[in-house]
Design a protein around this motif. Structure first.
Motif, PDB file in Angstrom:
ATOM      1  N   HIS A 164       0.838  -1.208   0.000  1.00 53.99           N
ATOM      2  CA  HIS A 164       0.000   0.000   0.000  1.00 53.99           C
ATOM      3  C   HIS A 164       0.870   1.254   0.000  1.00 53.99           C
ATOM      4  CE1 HIS A 164      -3.903  -1.763   0.219  1.00 53.99           C
ATOM      5  NE2 HIS A 164      -3.747  -2.289   1.420  1.00 53.99           N
ATOM      6  N   ALA A 165       1.903   1.256   0.847  1.00 51.48           N
ATOM      7  CA  ALA A 165       2.782   2.421   0.939  1.00 51.48           C
ATOM      8  C   ALA A 165       3.426   2.725  -0.408  1.00 51.48           C
ATOM      9  CB  ALA A 165       3.857   2.176   1.995  1.00 51.48           C
ATOM     10  N   ALA A 166       3.879   1.676  -1.097  1.00 51.85           N
ATOM     11  CA  ALA A 166       4.515   1.869  -2.405  1.00 51.85           C
ATOM     12  C   ALA A 166       3.537   2.449  -3.421  1.00 51.85           C
ATOM     13  CB  ALA A 166       5.077   0.543  -2.908  1.00 51.85           C
ATOM     14  N   SER A 167       2.293   1.995  -3.360  1.00 50.38           N
ATOM     15  CA  SER A 167       1.284   2.450  -4.326  1.00 50.38           C
ATOM     16  C   SER A 167       0.964   3.932  -4.198  1.00 50.38           C
ATOM     17  CB  SER A 167      -0.003   1.639  -4.156  1.00 50.38           C
ATOM     18  OG  SER A 167       0.227   0.269  -4.387  1.00 50.38           O
ATOM     19  N   PHE A 168       1.117   4.469  -2.973  1.00 51.21           N
ATOM     20  CA  PHE A 168       0.712   5.852  -2.736  1.00 51.21           C
ATOM     21  C   PHE A 168       1.881   6.800  -2.494  1.00 51.21           C
ATOM     22  CE2 PHE A 168      -3.064   3.395  -1.736  1.00 51.21           C
ATOM     23  CZ  PHE A 168      -4.056   4.117  -2.385  1.00 51.21           C
ATOM     24  N   ALA A 169       3.116   6.291  -2.657  1.00 47.22           N
ATOM     25  CA  ALA A 169       4.292   7.130  -2.395  1.00 47.22           C
ATOM     26  C   ALA A 169       4.306   8.379  -3.274  1.00 47.22           C
ATOM     27  CB  ALA A 169       5.571   6.317  -2.615  1.00 47.22           C
ATOM     28  N   HIS A 170       3.774   8.263  -4.496  1.00 50.14           N
ATOM     29  CA  HIS A 170       3.803   9.405  -5.414  1.00 50.14           C
ATOM     30  C   HIS A 170       2.959  10.578  -4.913  1.00 50.14           C
ATOM     31  CE1 HIS A 170       0.048   7.393  -6.533  1.00 50.14           C
ATOM     32  NE2 HIS A 170      -0.335   8.534  -7.064  1.00 50.14           N
ATOM     33  N   LEU A 171       1.998  10.298  -4.023  1.00 48.37           N
ATOM     34  CA  LEU A 171       1.182  11.378  -3.475  1.00 48.37           C
ATOM     35  C   LEU A 171       1.959  12.213  -2.462  1.00 48.37           C
ATOM     36  CD1 LEU A 171      -2.183   9.491  -2.820  1.00 48.37           C
ATOM     37  CD2 LEU A 171      -1.642  11.011  -4.731  1.00 48.37           C
ATOM     38  N   ILE A 172       2.953  11.592  -1.839  1.00 48.69           N
ATOM     39  CA  ILE A 172       3.703  12.238  -0.773  1.00 48.69           C
ATOM     40  C   ILE A 172       4.908  12.997  -1.316  1.00 48.69           C
ATOM     41  CG2 ILE A 172       4.975  11.807   1.384  1.00 48.69           C
ATOM     42  CD1 ILE A 172       3.256   9.166   1.524  1.00 48.69           C
ATOM     43  N   THR A 173       5.534  12.454  -2.362  1.00 54.27           N
ATOM     44  CA  THR A 173       6.743  13.074  -2.905  1.00 54.27           C
ATOM     45  C   THR A 173       6.923  12.730  -4.371  1.00 54.27           C
ATOM     46  OG1 THR A 173       9.146  13.247  -2.638  1.00 54.27           O
ATOM     47  CG2 THR A 173       8.167  11.103  -2.214  1.00 54.27           C
ATOM     48  N   ASP A 174       7.581  13.626  -5.095  1.00 55.61           N
ATOM     49  CA  ASP A 174       7.966  13.318  -6.462  1.00 55.61           C
ATOM     50  C   ASP A 174       9.469  13.072  -6.554  1.00 55.61           C
ATOM     51  OD1 ASP A 174       8.887  15.853  -6.023  1.00 55.61           O
ATOM     52  OD2 ASP A 174       8.104  16.719  -7.885  1.00 55.61           O
ATOM     53  N   VAL A 175      10.114  12.942  -5.405  1.00 53.77           N
ATOM     54  CA  VAL A 175      11.559  12.714  -5.378  1.00 53.77           C
ATOM     55  C   VAL A 175      11.903  11.270  -5.712  1.00 53.77           C
ATOM     56  CG1 VAL A 175      13.555  12.613  -3.807  1.00 53.77           C
ATOM     57  CG2 VAL A 175      12.088  14.602  -3.806  1.00 53.77           C
ATOM     58  N   LEU A 176      10.955  10.353  -5.458  1.00 51.87           N
ATOM     59  CA  LEU A 176      11.251   8.939  -5.664  1.00 51.87           C
ATOM     60  C   LEU A 176       9.974   8.154  -5.907  1.00 51.87           C
ATOM     61  CD1 LEU A 176      10.256   7.407  -2.828  1.00 51.87           C
ATOM     62  CD2 LEU A 176      12.306   8.498  -1.950  1.00 51.87           C
ATOM     63  N   THR A 177      10.159   6.936  -6.393  1.00 54.17           N
ATOM     64  CA  THR A 177       9.108   5.929  -6.382  1.00 54.17           C
ATOM     65  C   THR A 177       9.596   4.772  -5.519  1.00 54.17           C
ATOM     66  OG1 THR A 177       9.991   4.963  -8.426  1.00 54.17           O
ATOM     67  CG2 THR A 177       8.166   6.506  -8.644  1.00 54.17           C
ATOM     68  N   MET A 178       8.669   4.041  -4.972  1.00 52.20           N
ATOM     69  CA  MET A 178       8.988   2.967  -4.030  1.00 52.20           C
ATOM     70  C   MET A 178       8.573   1.644  -4.658  1.00 52.20           C
ATOM     71  SD  MET A 178       7.625   2.915  -0.110  1.00 52.20           S
ATOM     72  CE  MET A 178       7.760   1.478   0.955  1.00 52.20           C
TER      73      MET A 178
END
Length: 343
Positions: A98-112
């Motif tokens: 779940h965290a990996a799927s939504f990481a883009h909402l938190i930052t554009d510095v990385l993908t998980m």
């Protein structure tokens, strides 16, 4: 829709306050209006403002590892809806997916990217190359943050301090001692990637013990305390607030607190003595409050509560609890259970 990047900026400011940073000066240097960050209707901070916040927070706190320490301290509840998805997952593997799927909402510095095999599961933080080139110092701070945050949030999901089998990241000129402490890995391998590897046995570990209702209450309380006392700079208050904010993960050691606040253990002890209190007293007060909460709730056996509070032996917890209350944890929990039945 929740503005996650604005939320991260607000949490950065809150953590900077815990490191005795003047929040008004930090906002002024960064070209950020605190009132706008708090206003849900206002626009998100610009990339320039975000970069300035990271740079100035590290500068004003005098902590070159600000991102690493911020990641160690931030709570998953601060992620709002994404945090809710994580904490309501069934297993560690599901939570991380779940965290990996939504990481883009938190930052554009990385993908998980999260992958699992029979022996290991791996979390790779894949950098946004453009962002990494725009401001290498800010980029490194943010990568440190996500490495530490991801590792330490797993602690809030299971009753074990999980240790990576391997950490791979670009090894910088900074002394690796603090990276080894925060990331709990004695050997950090030099690599052009940012990777945490874990034993596969944790992948299906059920999420059972994180008390996020308590965490939310503690976070609201610490935010009020921080706002009221941020100009005082009293070390015992800063430690008390830090313990409150991280209490659902247990009680950290003096050494961990000192490292996070960017001071030596000896210096921290001296400052507390000047204020007429010891770290043991602060930690005991927090342990007592947590012990009473968990035992009153009746959702955890005494042995589990003992572990949550950082006691290696149940006998040590029994002695401490008797000193606080005059009775044993088991007797107290039984009394509370009877009171709930008859209420």
């Amino acid at each position: 829709m929740q503005d996650y990047q604005k939320g991260l900026a607000l949490n950065l400011l809150a953590y900077a306050v815990q490191k005795n940073t003047n929040i008004d000066r930090l906002c002024a240097l960064s070209g950020v209006a605190l009132s706008e960050l708090r206003d849900e209707a206002s626009a998100s901070p610009s990339l320039k403002q975000i970069n300035a916040l990271w740079l100035n927070a590290a500068y004003l706190s005098q902590d070159p590892l600000f991102g690493l320490h911020f990641g160690e301290s931030m709570q998953v509840a601060a992620l709002g809806v994404v945090g809710e998805l994580i904490r309501h997952s069934r297993t560690i593997g599901e939570a991380l997916t779940h965290a990996a799927s939504f990481a883009h909402l938190i930052t554009d510095v990385l993908t998980m990217v999260v992958t699992a095999s029979d022996q290991l599961f791996t979390i790779e933080f894949v950098p946004n190359v453009k962002r990494s080139r725009e401001s290498p110092i800010v980029f490194r701070q943010m990568m440190d943050f996500f490495l530490a945050f991801t590792l330490h949030e797993v602690d809030g999901l299971i009753l074990e301090k999980i240790q990576p089998v391997t950490v791979r990241m670009p090894v910088c000129a900074v002394d690796q001692t603090e990276y080894k402490r925060v990331l709990r890995c004695s050997s950090i391998q030099d690599s052009d990637k940012y990777v945490l590897e874990f034993d596969a046995r944790f992948w299906e570990e059920p999420i059972l013990t994180a008390d996020y209702e308590l965490q939310a209450v503690l976070l609201r309380k610490v935010n009020v305390l921080t706002e009221a006392s941020r100009q005082k700079g009293v070390v015992s208050e800063r430690i008390h607030n830090f313990l409150l904010a991280n209490a659902y993960l247990g009680v950290p050691t003096l050494e961990a607190i000192a490292s996070n606040l960017n001071v030596s253990s000896r210096s921290l002890q001296r400052k507390l003595r000047e204020e007429g209190v010891t770290y043991q007293q602060l930690a005991d007060s927090m342990r007592k409050s947590l012990a009473l909460h968990y035992l009153q709730a009746g959702q955890h056996p005494v042995k589990e509560v003992s572990y949550i509070l950082g006691y290696n032996e149940l006998s040590a917890f029994n002695r401490a609890f008797r000193r606080w209350t005059g009775t044993t944890p088991a007797s107290y929990q039984k009394q509370q259970s009877g009171a709930r039945i008859h209420s």
